[in-house]
Design a protein around this motif. Structure first.
Motif, PDB file in Angstrom:
ATOM      1  N   TRP A  96       0.817  -1.215   0.000  1.00  0.00           N
ATOM      2  CA  TRP A  96       0.000   0.000   0.000  1.00  0.00           C
ATOM      3  C   TRP A  96       0.846   1.258   0.000  1.00  0.00           C
ATOM      4  CZ3 TRP A  96       0.306   3.744   3.655  1.00  0.00           C
ATOM      5  CH2 TRP A  96       0.975   3.412   4.835  1.00  0.00           C
ATOM      6  N   SER A  97       2.017   1.228   0.633  1.00  0.00           N
ATOM      7  CA  SER A  97       2.838   2.435   0.682  1.00  0.00           C
ATOM      8  C   SER A  97       3.382   2.775  -0.699  1.00  0.00           C
ATOM      9  CB  SER A  97       3.978   2.278   1.677  1.00  0.00           C
ATOM     10  OG  SER A  97       4.872   1.265   1.266  1.00  0.00           O
ATOM     11  N   ILE A  98       3.684   1.766  -1.500  1.00  0.00           N
ATOM     12  CA  ILE A  98       4.160   2.026  -2.860  1.00  0.00           C
ATOM     13  C   ILE A  98       3.052   2.671  -3.679  1.00  0.00           C
ATOM     14  CG2 ILE A  98       4.898   0.916  -5.008  1.00  0.00           C
ATOM     15  CD1 ILE A  98       6.439  -1.085  -3.295  1.00  0.00           C
ATOM     16  N   TYR A 156      12.689  11.659   0.736  1.00  0.00           N
ATOM     17  CA  TYR A 156      11.443  11.865   1.446  1.00  0.00           C
ATOM     18  C   TYR A 156      10.293  11.329   0.594  1.00  0.00           C
ATOM     19  CZ  TYR A 156       8.761  14.361   5.024  1.00  0.00           C
ATOM     20  OH  TYR A 156       7.957  14.681   6.080  1.00  0.00           O
ATOM     21  N   PRO A 157       9.446  10.458   1.135  1.00  0.00           N
ATOM     22  CA  PRO A 157       8.359   9.857   0.343  1.00  0.00           C
ATOM     23  C   PRO A 157       7.355  10.901  -0.153  1.00  0.00           C
ATOM     24  CG  PRO A 157       8.604   8.751   2.474  1.00  0.00           C
ATOM     25  CD  PRO A 157       9.468   9.969   2.507  1.00  0.00           C
ATOM     26  N   ASN A 158       6.830  10.682  -1.352  1.00  0.00           N
ATOM     27  CA  ASN A 158       5.857  11.610  -1.932  1.00  0.00           C
ATOM     28  C   ASN A 158       4.612  11.762  -1.071  1.00  0.00           C
ATOM     29  OD1 ASN A 158       7.385  12.237  -4.163  1.00  0.00           O
ATOM     30  ND2 ASN A 158       6.413  10.728  -5.477  1.00  0.00           N
ATOM     31  N   ASN A 159       4.133  10.651  -0.487  1.00  0.00           N
ATOM     32  CA  ASN A 159       2.905  10.755   0.307  1.00  0.00           C
ATOM     33  C   ASN A 159       3.112  11.623   1.552  1.00  0.00           C
ATOM     34  OD1 ASN A 159       4.435   8.891   1.724  1.00  0.00           O
ATOM     35  ND2 ASN A 159       2.800   7.377   1.895  1.00  0.00           N
ATOM     36  N   MET A 160       4.338  11.663   2.064  1.00  0.00           N
ATOM     37  CA  MET A 160       4.627  12.529   3.211  1.00  0.00           C
ATOM     38  C   MET A 160       4.664  14.000   2.799  1.00  0.00           C
ATOM     39  SD  MET A 160       4.661  10.446   5.660  1.00  0.00           S
ATOM     40  CE  MET A 160       5.303  11.389   7.007  1.00  0.00           C
ATOM     41  N   MET A 161       5.025  14.266   1.548  1.00  0.00           N
ATOM     42  CA  MET A 161       5.016  15.651   1.048  1.00  0.00           C
ATOM     43  C   MET A 161       3.590  16.199   1.031  1.00  0.00           C
ATOM     44  SD  MET A 161       8.144  16.604   0.408  1.00  0.00           S
ATOM     45  CE  MET A 161       8.188  17.919  -0.779  1.00  0.00           C
ATOM     46  N   LEU A 162       2.612  15.318   0.872  1.00  0.00           N
ATOM     47  CA  LEU A 162       1.216  15.749   0.901  1.00  0.00           C
ATOM     48  C   LEU A 162       0.668  15.820   2.322  1.00  0.00           C
ATOM     49  CD1 LEU A 162      -0.275  13.733  -2.091  1.00  0.00           C
ATOM     50  CD2 LEU A 162       0.365  16.137  -2.043  1.00  0.00           C
TER      51      LEU A 162
END
Length: 182
Positions: A96-98, A156-162
């Motif tokens: 799911w994280s991918i 830094y993961p993209n989902n964390m940027m959001l």
């Protein structure tokens, strides 16, 4: 062979139309994505990645359309899709994280207020120095490369940027103006 063309004339014409529509939509979609990328001054590599994502989605719709055109029985389709979705569901649940990073990458492509070269601050308590300024070095499909002032690279993961609050410290254009003033 001649009887095949006569027996399946409608399906063959429908397949031809479906393929033609697919090619036109693929061309127009890629052209629109490139235009958005050019207007927003987005890296060409990211633009090509989004074009690949849209092609995969369009291909999925095309396959469904071809299945309907050729009149495959719904019970057969249901059996195949339920089996495939069960396997895919288990695999995707584990990954799911991918998927969230890929989805975030697409969202960042169209609505990300920062560009490569900007300096940002990430308001994240989990990072050692939450007030530190990071230079955006690259934006990829799964993560963003941030460079610290001391040269250390942070992925830094993209989902964390959001999910995290991000403050624009200095835009790329501002840094060019400041370097010209020196």
């Amino acid at each position: 062979m001649e009887t095949f063309f006569l027996d399946y004339q409608d399906e063959l014409v429908g397949t031809g139309i479906c393929l033609l529509v697919f090619l036109i939509l693929k061309y127009l979609g890629a052209k629109a994505i490139r235009k958005v990328g050019k207007i927003s001054d987005i890296n060409k590599v990211r633009t090509r990645l989004i074009i690949k994502y849209s092609t995969v989605g369009l291909t999925s719709f095309g396959i469904v359309a071809l299945i309907l055109i050729w009149g495959v029985e719904m019970k057969d389709i249901g059996l195949v899709f339920s089996s495939a979705f069960a396997v895919i569901g288990v695999a995707l649940f584990a990954q799911w994280s991918i998927l969230s990073n890929i989805t975030a990458g697409v969202i960042l492509f169209f609505s990300f207020p920062f560009r490569i070269g900007d300096k940002i601050k990430i308001m994240d308590k989990e990072i050692e120095l939450p007030e530190e300024v990071y230079y955006i070095e690259d934006i990829r499909a799964f993560h963003v490369h941030l460079r610290k002032a001391n040269g250390e690279l942070l992925t830094y993961p993209n989902n964390m940027m959001l999910q995290k609050a991000i403050v624009l410290a200095e835009t790329y254009e501002d840094s060019l103006e400041n370097s010209d003033a020196l």
